[in-house]
Design an enzyme around this catalytic site. Structure first.
Site, PDB file in Angstrom:
ATOM      1  N   GLU A   1      -3.209  -0.730  -4.581  1.00  0.00           N
ATOM      2  CA  GLU A   1      -3.401   0.612  -5.154  1.00  0.00           C
ATOM      3  C   GLU A   1      -4.016   0.508  -6.549  1.00  0.00           C
ATOM      4  O   GLU A   1      -3.523   1.098  -7.513  1.00  0.00           O
ATOM      5  CB  GLU A   1      -2.061   1.364  -5.202  1.00  0.00           C
ATOM      6  CG  GLU A   1      -1.500   1.629  -3.817  1.00  0.00           C
ATOM      7  CD  GLU A   1      -0.216   2.460  -3.828  1.00  0.00           C
ATOM      8  OE1 GLU A   1       0.358   2.657  -4.907  1.00  0.00           O
ATOM      9  OE2 GLU A   1       0.200   2.909  -2.747  1.00  0.00           O
TER      10      GLU A   1
ATOM     11  N   GLU B   1       0.201   2.442   3.977  1.00  0.00           N
ATOM     12  CA  GLU B   1       1.565   2.846   3.619  1.00  0.00           C
ATOM     13  C   GLU B   1       1.825   4.257   4.131  1.00  0.00           C
ATOM     14  O   GLU B   1       1.592   5.242   3.435  1.00  0.00           O
ATOM     15  CB  GLU B   1       1.792   2.773   2.105  1.00  0.00           C
ATOM     16  CG  GLU B   1       1.764   1.349   1.586  1.00  0.00           C
ATOM     17  CD  GLU B   1       2.230   1.187   0.142  1.00  0.00           C
ATOM     18  OE1 GLU B   1       2.710   2.184  -0.448  1.00  0.00           O
ATOM     19  OE2 GLU B   1       2.097   0.070  -0.385  1.00  0.00           O
TER      20      GLU B   1
END
Ligand SMILES: *[C@@H]1O[C@H](CO)[C@@H](O)[C@H](O)[C@H]1NC(C)=O
Ligand SMILES: *[C@@H]1O[C@H](CO)[C@@H](O)[C@H](O)[C@H]1NC(C)=O
Ligand SMILES: *[C@@H]1O[C@H](CO)[C@@H](O)[C@H](O)[C@H]1NC(C)=O
Ligand SMILES: *[C@@H]1O[C@H](CO)[C@@H](O)[C@H](O)[C@H]1NC(C)=O
Ligand SMILES: *[C@@H]1O[C@H](CO)[C@@H](O)[C@H](O)[C@H]1NC(C)=O
Ligand SMILES: *[C@@H]1O[C@H](CO)[C@@H](O)[C@H](O)[C@H]1NC(C)=O
Ligand SMILES: *[C@@H]1O[C@H](CO)[C@@H](O)[C@H](O)[C@H]1NC(C)=O
Length: 663
Positions: free
Chosen positions: A189, A272
């Site tokens: 991320e 995710e």
């Protein structure tokens, strides 16, 4: 952009043709390939989409990995997902460890044995609600100005050294090399932190150098255009991290459409897909409804999306592994149950069975019994005895003796990554009553003691970094400083201990003695028991109950089962069973009230030793009430108090009446 059908590219027909006639000759290894097709992966040339689940190897006792894999496969999953956690593998510079609970090659072997592929996320930064997002705390020791997660050469040097050691262990387990690993993630991320494609390219090229060309590299970012712009990198597959609306605040179709803009015809992947959410101390327990989750999964099914349940089995933040959330400062709970399909203890939940039913409509489920929850031990109460204050045990907690310095030093400089340091300075002049003790750079929390008598607690948690105290020249001002976990989300760094100065009415205190407390860490490479004054009679005049302090017991169980320890009446501290650091307890803060005790940490055929390190208040005024309880049901969702319990002044000993000589 509209969905693209998952079609088989021309060259795959060639592969299939070759396989049909030559696979016996070229052998199985030759036929193993995992590549990118149109709107799908190609596994050995065949269109493929995976459904995986996260289980972090350090969050589940190694003895239970296989059980977890069996249950994942039984639910219809085809892959398992884990990060590599650098800061546990290299706890001090150059001291690498890959055994026991950190033996990820064994994790890969067991996954493969149980029919699961592996999605590997080596970092270096991983977030994951772990201390400093998985980066080692010591990185900034030599160079406090080091820019983490950038191309700063002083940072990249250590990154490269870590991968030079760890990735050669991974390489034999790549799919093309006969192992289970299909894809490898670059950073984590990244767009939530930076926008430096040079850094991502550096990592990509290093992964290529160390792993070769026969593996798919990918990035993962919050799947909205402005984030994808910064966190993607050429020659890697762009994937997204997003859950349903109540978790990620957006809609699944929008995320998938955004992802398509950065991944024009490759497989769509949600790396995710949240099955629940994390908990922080002092906020209500997080949950996510299964139906909301499965409605989104339905969209994934319809659009051939590969996705990963983050998490499928969350496990536990044993020891000092947990991070804290920054701004507002909130430490993460010990349980990482995550409201996941498999509970913290690895038991199938209602969510698990519904996922299994759902996936069973699309994929063949393996034969074998439907997994059931395992039996838990309700062993009842165990009576503890006082085992000395932190002062009574200081010699064994800090065998090397204190470190002296004019000004306070941080945990990083003291080479003490986690837990506690006792900072001491003697008062050398007269101050007015009360005088203002101020520690603007306190990370994170300190119990303030004058001549060993606790007078207050200050900390980042409530933003109280000063208090009034009464002191006289010659008295010892002690600060038992607790590291509650480094920032784990967007971390550009988080140094612990006392940063800067401690002042009394504006006068900076000097001449510090610092005692790093050595407590059992996780994972343990060897048995670690604390040497405590365990057997002194309770209440004897040599052993007056004083806190912070230790309480111990020896106990046996009729059978050895997983259990949960409940600390009613206890306040805040750590608990150790047979030298295993079970993590922090803080029932007055909630929402977590019980701590998970895996059966594999208990002894069979000989007594167990439990030690509790209580910082604030123990229910031990009467021996008969000095109890902990082993129960068979976890409580992770207690109502949390309104307002934090810390930050208060301990009035009973204020000003201190009892003066004690220092040990
Ligand atoms: C999904 O993949 C299957 C083949 O595996 C294909 O028949 C179907 O058209 C694909 N659907 C989409 C929306 O890509
Ligand atoms: C990891 O586990 C494998 C398989 O059980 C074993 O062969 C290897 O020695 C272990 N590695 C370490 C460092 O203990
Ligand atoms: C990593 O390995 C490469 C190739 O062996 C070597 O050139 C480089 O110096 C190593 N880096 C570090 C930091 O050890
Ligand atoms: C979800 O996103 C899609 C695609 O961006 C959009 O068409 C749709 O209106 C959105 N739905 C909701 C309920 O906001
Ligand atoms: C702390 O105080 C000392 C003595 O007053 C001073 O020399 C030093 O610069 C201070 N440290 C910081 C970080 O301000
Ligand atoms: C005391 O330390 C603070 C930093 O904590 C610093 O700003 C201040 O200048 C110091 N005071 C003196 C007199 O050195
Ligand atoms: C906690 O969860 C249990 C089981 O789901 C439920 O029965 C109980 O009411 C919950 N407690 C609180 C305080 O929400």
């Amino acid at each position: 952009m509209p969905n693209q059908p998952c079609c088989i590219p021309d060259r795959v027909f060639v592969v299939l043709f070759v396989l049909q006639f030559a696979c016996v000759v070229i052998g199985l290894t030759e036929s193993r390939s995992f590549t990118i097709g149109k709107n799908c992966f190609l596994k050995d040339g065949q269109p493929f989409r995976y459904v995986s689940g996260t289980m972090h190897y350090w969050r589940v006792p190694e003895q239970y990995w296989e059980d977890s894999f069996v249950k994942m496969r039984a639910a219809g999953l085809t892959a398992v997902d884990t990060y590599l956690i650098w800061n546990l593998h290299e706890q001090e510079p150059g001291d690498f460890y890959f055994g026991g609970n950190l033996n990820f090659t064994r994790y890969f072997q067991l996954a493969q044995k149980n029919g699961l592929l592996v999605v590997l996320r080596p970092g270096p930064f991983i977030a994951a609600e772990v201390d400093l997002g998985g980066l080692p705390y010591w990185l900034v020791r030599k160079n406090p100005d080091m820019k983490l997660r950038t191309t700063d050469p002083s940072y990249l040097h250590y990154v490269e050294r870590w991968y030079n050691v760890s990735l050669p262990l991974v390489k034999p387990y790549l799919y093309a090399n006969g192992g289970p690993i299909i894809t490898v993630q670059v950073e984590n991320e990244y767009s939530a932190y930076g926008c430096d494609v040079t850094y991502l390219e550096y990592l990509r090229d290093m992964f290529r150098r160390l792993l070769g060309n026969d593996v798919i590299l990918f990035t993962n970012n919050y799947a909205v255009p402005q984030y994808l712009k910064c966190g993607t990198c050429p020659d890697t597959l762009a994937t997204g991290d997003f859950g349903t609306n109540s978790i990620s605040g957006g809609n699944i179709s929008f995320y998938l459409d955004s992802l398509r803009m950065f991944n024009p015809d490759g497989p769509l992947v949600d790396t995710e897909f949240y099955s629940g959410w994390l908990d922080v101390w002092g906020s209500p327990h997080s949950t996510l409804s299964t139906s909301e989750m499965l409605d989104a999964a339905q969209i994934f099914m319809d659009r051939n999306v590969s996705f990963n349940f983050y998490t499928f089995h969350g496990g536990t933040n044993f020891g000092f592994v947990a991070a804290s959330s920054q701004g507002p400062f909130q430490p993460i709970t010990t349980s990482y149950d995550f409201n996941a399909p498999l509970s913290e203890a690895g038991d199938p939940t209602e969510k698990y069975y519904q996922i299994r039913d759902f996936l069973g409509r699309y994929f063949p489920l393996p034969p074998g019994p439907v997994p059931q929850p395992s039996k838990k031990g309700a062993y009842g109460s165990v009576q503890l005895r006082f085992a000395g204050s932190v002062y009574d045990n200081l010699k064994s907690l800090c065998p090397g003796g204190p470190i002296y310095s004019t000004l306070p030093m941080t945990f990083e400089i003291l080479k003490h990554g986690h837990g506690f340091v006792l900072y001491r300075s003697y008062i050398s002049q007269t101050f007015r009553d009360p005088t203002v003790l101020s520690i603007p750079g306190l990370h994170d929390r300190a119990i303030v003691l004058i001549d060993q008598v606790p007078v207050g607690i200050i900390g980042q948690g409530v933003g109280v970094l000063k208090m009034g105290i009464f002191v006289q020249p010659g008295q010892a001002l002690d600060l038992l400083v607790q590291n509650e976990g480094r920032g784990g989300f967007f971390s550009g760094g988080d140094v612990k201990g006392i940063i800067g100065n401690v002042s009394l009415d504006g006068n900076n205190l000097t001449q510090w003695a610092m005692y790093p407390l050595s407590l059992p860490n996780f994972p343990a490479r060897a048995p670690q028991t604390i040497k405590l004054k365990r057997n002194t009679p309770f209440g004897s005049k040599h052993h007056e109950l004083r806190l912070p302090g230790f309480f111990s017991a020896s106990f046996s169980t009729p059978e050895v089962l997983d259990t949960f320890v409940q600390l009613d009446g206890w306040t805040n501290g750590y608990i150790f069973v047979n030298g295993h650091n079970l993590g922090r307890y803080w029932p007055v803060q909630g929402p977590q009230v019980t701590l998970y005790v895996p059966a594999v940490y208990l002894n069979s055929g000989k007594p167990n030793v439990v030690d509790v390190f209580e910082l604030e208040n123990a229910p031990c005024a009467k021996l008969s009430e000095c109890l902990i309880r082993f129960v068979d049901t976890p409580i992770l969702n207690a109502t949390v108090p309104v307002g934090l319990t810390e930050g208060r002044i301990l009035k009973h000993s204020y000003p201190p009446k009892v003066q004690r000589p220092l040990s």
